[in-house]
Design a protein around this motif. Sequence first.
Motif, PDB file in Angstrom:
ATOM      1  N   ASP A 182       0.904  -1.307   0.152  1.00 13.33           N
ATOM      2  CA  ASP A 182      -0.044  -0.103   0.036  1.00 13.33           C
ATOM      3  C   ASP A 182       0.869   1.188   0.060  1.00 13.33           C
ATOM      4  OD1 ASP A 182      -2.143   1.563   0.175  1.00 13.33           O
ATOM      5  OD2 ASP A 182      -2.417   1.455   2.480  1.00 13.33           O
ATOM      6  N   LEU A 183       0.818   1.987  -0.934  1.00 12.17           N
ATOM      7  CA  LEU A 183       1.621   3.364  -1.150  1.00 12.17           C
ATOM      8  C   LEU A 183       1.038   4.591  -0.459  1.00 12.17           C
ATOM      9  CD1 LEU A 183       2.859   2.734  -4.903  1.00 12.17           C
ATOM     10  CD2 LEU A 183       3.994   2.110  -2.851  1.00 12.17           C
ATOM     11  N   TRP A 184      -0.203   4.497  -0.163  1.00  9.40           N
ATOM     12  CA  TRP A 184      -1.040   5.779   0.129  1.00  9.40           C
ATOM     13  C   TRP A 184      -0.364   6.446   1.386  1.00  9.40           C
ATOM     14  CZ3 TRP A 184      -2.994   9.677  -2.097  1.00  9.40           C
ATOM     15  CH2 TRP A 184      -3.820  10.555  -1.145  1.00  9.40           C
ATOM     16  N   PRO A 185      -0.010   5.545   2.617  1.00 11.34           N
ATOM     17  CA  PRO A 185       0.225   6.199   3.657  1.00 11.34           C
ATOM     18  C   PRO A 185       1.563   6.997   3.339  1.00 11.34           C
ATOM     19  CG  PRO A 185      -0.370   3.861   3.967  1.00 11.34           C
ATOM     20  CD  PRO A 185      -0.466   4.147   2.633  1.00 11.34           C
ATOM     21  N   ARG A 202       3.886  12.569   2.981  1.00 14.72           N
ATOM     22  CA  ARG A 202       4.633  13.498   2.131  1.00 14.72           C
ATOM     23  C   ARG A 202       3.688  14.957   1.755  1.00 14.72           C
ATOM     24  NH1 ARG A 202       8.113  10.359  -2.403  1.00 14.72           N
ATOM     25  NH2 ARG A 202       9.383   9.236  -0.852  1.00 14.72           N
ATOM     26  N   LEU A 203       2.651  14.631   1.713  1.00 17.22           N
ATOM     27  CA  LEU A 203       1.638  15.758   1.337  1.00 17.22           C
ATOM     28  C   LEU A 203       1.475  16.609   2.492  1.00 17.22           C
ATOM     29  CD1 LEU A 203      -1.180  14.068  -0.778  1.00 17.22           C
ATOM     30  CD2 LEU A 203       0.653  15.816  -1.576  1.00 17.22           C
ATOM     31  N   ASP A 204       1.450  15.947   3.782  1.00 18.47           N
ATOM     32  CA  ASP A 204       1.450  16.796   5.161  1.00 18.47           C
ATOM     33  C   ASP A 204       2.632  17.461   5.502  1.00 18.47           C
ATOM     34  OD1 ASP A 204      -1.282  16.025   5.029  1.00 18.47           O
ATOM     35  OD2 ASP A 204      -1.192  14.140   6.175  1.00 18.47           O
ATOM     36  N   ALA A 205       3.597  16.925   5.039  1.00 17.54           N
ATOM     37  CA  ALA A 205       4.826  17.389   5.669  1.00 17.54           C
ATOM     38  C   ALA A 205       5.277  18.888   5.142  1.00 17.54           C
ATOM     39  CB  ALA A 205       6.179  16.557   4.962  1.00 17.54           C
TER      40      ALA A 205
END
Length: 172
Positions: A24-27, A32-35
């Motif tokens: 699963d790649l989503w986590p 990275r989006l939230d960083a």
Amino acid sequence: MANNSNQLAQLIDDAPKEMTPAEDLWPEIARRLDAPTTAQPNQLWRPFALVSLLLLALLIGKPFLTPEIAAQNHDALLATLAVINTQHQQQVTELAQQATHVDWQISPYGQPVENGIKQLKDAAKQIYQNLQLNPTDKQLWQLWLWTQQREIELIKQGQNLPVIQHKAGEII
């Protein structure tokens, strides 16, 4: 060829309908989006330095390039201006020679036509003088060409005016 089509159709049917990753790649994507994005100080100055160098080169180089290019463009435009003016004068001369065969000035409408032609010639002369000073002005070009065209049209219209012939011995 039919065999190739059948093989292709078979391969398409056998291909999986969905592809899933091994894990699963989503986590990782969400992390990275939230960083927060932190730019390192040495990366910020590069775009600004590049833009500054380009602007500086443009400002320094422009005075050296513009006069030569502008002078060449002006010379070419002035030559074109003179050629068009000469061609127009030739057209008007040819039309004037045709007018001697038909005396349209005798017509009662001849005087307004003559006045219009004179006004157009005066306007074209003034526009031509301004164009010689500023040959890159597109609106002046359009206006000058329009006045020349209208002058020729008016001369042609004048040649089609009805002529009143006076009979010999008639009291004027």
